[in-house]
Design an enzyme around this catalytic site. Structure first.
Site, PDB file in Angstrom:
ATOM      1  CG  HIS A 136     -26.569  29.877  11.408  1.00  0.00           C
ATOM      2  ND1 HIS A 136     -26.206  28.801  12.183  1.00  0.00           N
ATOM      3  CD2 HIS A 136     -27.704  30.388  11.978  1.00  0.00           C
ATOM      4  CE1 HIS A 136     -27.078  28.659  13.181  1.00  0.00           C
ATOM      5  NE2 HIS A 136     -27.977  29.615  13.073  1.00  0.00           N
ATOM      6  CG  ASP A 147     -28.058  31.274  18.291  1.00  0.00           C
ATOM      7  OD1 ASP A 147     -28.412  32.452  18.147  1.00  0.00           O
ATOM      8  OD2 ASP A 147     -28.629  30.308  17.722  1.00  0.00           O
TER       9      ASP A 147
END
Length: 392
Positions: free
Chosen positions: A163, A199
């Protein structure tokens, strides 16, 4: 068989990988355990006085301790070689992140008081050192491949990274471990790298870092969660395809909640494999997060060990076909302290192409219905055919 600590390694079934000389080089450094994310209400850090029992932040060291131990004492241990990780240099971070952003993190760490960088993401004493170790350890795993010392490496790292964008932290992530490794591969002379992120959350940071590049194909399979605020402005929708030269080289596959093993296998077969086939990468990167599992507190995608094993097999087949078997695996999320370790083991079993499971699923059967997922996958496939130039 016993380890140096005297604790027994589970005896594996009489099975061998499909290629008898197969193995995985695991890169790890225990200093990453010093990242203390604290306790409170889930990942908020809140400690209300009306709760007697507070829980660990989901991204805590216990989850990774179990991943380390299952690879050292589980059935796959015989096929794992361990390598010491290292801290990244500040200069190495600038291949993906901006100087201004790195300076902000360094200054926050110097104050030594702990800081909320963004919601759920805490830079406490020890966190920056752990982040540097995660980045450097991932770079070492990539360099091991680039230098010809091995073909399959796994960076067992925390804090996670996918991220983290060039200019900001997000979602428990400070430095983009996978992105730094991909950039190292490009700087070392490779022309095409494919990144597959499984993910449960959109790998928005990695996508952002290569959003204008046609040398990196970023593919993210994630639950359809959308943006969660200023730190995560990207939505992860199918129309976020990249920009300029990179248009068409960022493929988002937002899947319905509960897609399960068959749904993910269907998406891999119908969307990921054809895209990689057309792109023809020289190296593959698998970004793994076990928060897509059926029992993770942070995801709702219902994958079981069998689903992870199948994904590992599919990715290995693509690596063998397109990148001479070269595959870097990078750890991201996975917050069920026990089941995440089992699902990691299953993923690596799949990568090594064992003919049968080495470990049984301790939680076993989870009902699933992949009919809706199949409809969504077909819709995404039609969208790709219409708007992605290299897939037309």
């Amino acid at each position: 068989m016993a380890t140096s600590s005297g604790r027994a390694i589970l005896s594996p079934p009489d099975l061998q990988p499909a290629a008898k000389d197969d193995g995985i080089d695991v890169f790890w450094h225990e200093g990453m355990l010093k990242h203390n994310t604290g306790r409170g209400v889930f990942d908020t850090g809140m400690e209300p006085d009306f709760l007697d029992v507070l829980e660990n932040h989901p991204e805590n060291s216990d989850r990774v301790k179990n991943m380390v131990s299952i690879l050292k004492r589980g059935p796959i241990a015989l096929f794992v070689s361990w390598h010491q990780g290292r801290a990244a240099l500040i200069s190495e971070l600038l291949s993906f992140h901006t100087q201004e952003y790195i300076d902000e993190l360094v200054e926050a760490d110097k104050k030594g008081q702990g800081k909320i960088i963004c919601p759920g993401t805490f830079l406490n004493p020890g966190s920056w050192d752990a982040a540097l170790l995660a980045a450097g350890t991932t770079l070492s795993a990539m360099k091991h491949i680039l230098d010809g010392h091995g073909k399959i490496t796994y960076a067992l790292v925390r804090p996670p990274g996918h991220h983290a964008q060039p200019t900001q932290a997000d979602g428990y992530c400070f430095l983009n471990n996978a992105g730094l490794a991909v950039q190292l591969a490009l700087d070392s002379g490779l022309n095409k790298v494919a990144v597959i992120d499984i993910d449960v959350h959109y790998g928005n940071g990695t996508a952002e870092g290569f959003y204008r590049s046609n040398r990196v194909l970023t593919i993210s399979l994630h639950m359809n969660h959308g943006s969660w605020g200023p730190s995560h402005p990207q939505n992860g929708t199918v129309d976020e395809l990249g920009e300029d030269e990179g248009f068409g080289y960022n493929l988002n596959i937002p899947l319905p909640n509960g897609s399960g093993d068959r749904g993910y296998a269907h998406a891999m077969t119908k969307l990921v494999v054809p895209a990689v086939e057309e792109f023809r990468p020289e190296l593959m990167v698998l970004v793994v997060g076990q928060d897509s599992s059926a029992f993770d507190p942070n995801g709702r995608q219902c994958l079981t060990m069998e689903g992870y094993r199948k994904i590992g097999q599919i990715v290995r087949e693509m690596a063998d076909k397109h990148s001479n078997g070269c595959l870097l695996i990078v750890q991201e999320g996975g917050y069920h302290v026990t089941y995440s370790a089992y699902c990691l083991h299953a993923t690596l079993e799949g990568v090594l192409n064992f003919p049968a499971p080495l470990l049984p699923d301790p939680i076993a059967y989870y009902p699933e219905d992949d009919a809706f997922t199949a409809v969504v996958v077909e819709s995404i496939k039609k969208y790709h055919k219409q708007f992605v130039p290299f897939l037309k």
